[in-house]
Motif scaffolding. Structure first.
Motif, short mmCIF file in Angstrom:
data_model
loop_
_atom_site.label_atom_id
_atom_site.label_comp_id
_atom_site.label_asym_id
_atom_site.label_seq_id
_atom_site.Cartn_x
_atom_site.Cartn_y
_atom_site.Cartn_z
N ARG A 180 50.50 -18.14 18.54
CA ARG A 180 51.43 -17.00 18.50
C ARG A 180 50.74 -15.73 18.01
O ARG A 180 51.03 -14.64 18.47
N ALA A 181 49.80 -15.89 17.08
CA ALA A 181 49.06 -14.72 16.59
C ALA A 181 48.12 -14.18 17.66
O ALA A 181 47.98 -12.97 17.81
N ASP B 172 51.05 -21.56 15.20
CA ASP B 172 50.89 -20.29 14.49
C ASP B 172 49.68 -19.52 15.01
O ASP B 172 49.76 -18.31 15.22
N CYS C 31 48.24 -14.80 21.04
CA CYS C 31 48.84 -14.56 22.36
C CYS C 31 50.36 -14.63 22.22
O CYS C 31 50.99 -15.62 22.64
N PRO C 32 50.98 -13.61 21.61
CA PRO C 32 52.40 -13.69 21.25
C PRO C 32 53.37 -13.88 22.41
O PRO C 32 54.45 -14.42 22.22
#
Length: 135
Positions: free
Chosen positions: A71-72, A68, A74-75
Motif C-alpha cells: 500500500r505504501a 502495508d 503502490c497505493p
C-alpha cells in the motif's frame, strides 16, 4: 474477474521486495494483486490450541506486513490476501494456476545460505505452468 498477479510472502526481505514488484506489475497490467502465505501447521496432536493460535497470528502478521509495504509503494493497486494451509511449493504452484503470473522472492526464510535461488522458488519454477518471476 481478471486473473491476478499472485505473490508468495513469508516475511523475508526478498518476499517483501517481491510483493512490491508484483504490486507495480499488477497496477501496470490493471490486475488485482493476490498476496499468498503458505501455512503448514504441525499435526494438532503435537500442538495445543494456544500454540496454534500463536502460529496463525504470526502468519497473519506476515500478510499484514506485506500488505502495508504494498500500500505504501503502490497505493492504487487492488489487493487481497490469503492464508493457505499446506506445503509452500504446492500452495504457490496452485496459486500460479489461477494467476496471470506468480512472483516470488529469490530466497526465503530457510536456514540455507549461499544459494542463488531458494528451495521453494526452485520447486515452484519447476512445477508451475504459468509464468514465474523471481525477485
Amino acid at each position: 474477474m481478471l486473473p491476478p498477479v499472485a505473490v508468495g510472502v513469508d516475511g523475508s526481505a526478498e518476499s517483501l521486495a517481491a510483493a512490491q514488484w508484483a504490486a507495480r506489475e499488477a497496477a501496470r497490467r490493471e490486475r488485482p494483486l493476490r498476496l499468498v502465505h503458505a501455512w503448514n501447521p504441525p499435526p494438532s496432536a503435537q500442538e495445543d490450541g494456544t500454540a496454534a493460535a500463536g502460529r496463525r497470528y504470526l502468519a497473519r502478521r506476515t500478510l499484514r506486513q506485506a500488505e502495508d509495504g504494498v500500500r505504501a509503494a503502490c497505493p492504487g493497486v487492488r489487493l487481497y490476501d490469503e492464508l493457505v494451509e499446506g506445503p509452500a511449493v504446492e500452495v504457490l504452484r496452485e496459486a500460479a494456476e489461477g494467476a496471470e503470473l506468480v512472483v516470488l522472492g529469490s530466497r526465503g526464510l530457510s536456514g540455507f545460505t549461499g544459494f542463488l535461488v531458494g528451495s521453494v522458488a526452485l520447486g515452484v519454477v519447476g512445477r508451475a505452468t504459468r509464468p514465474v518471476v523471481l525477485v
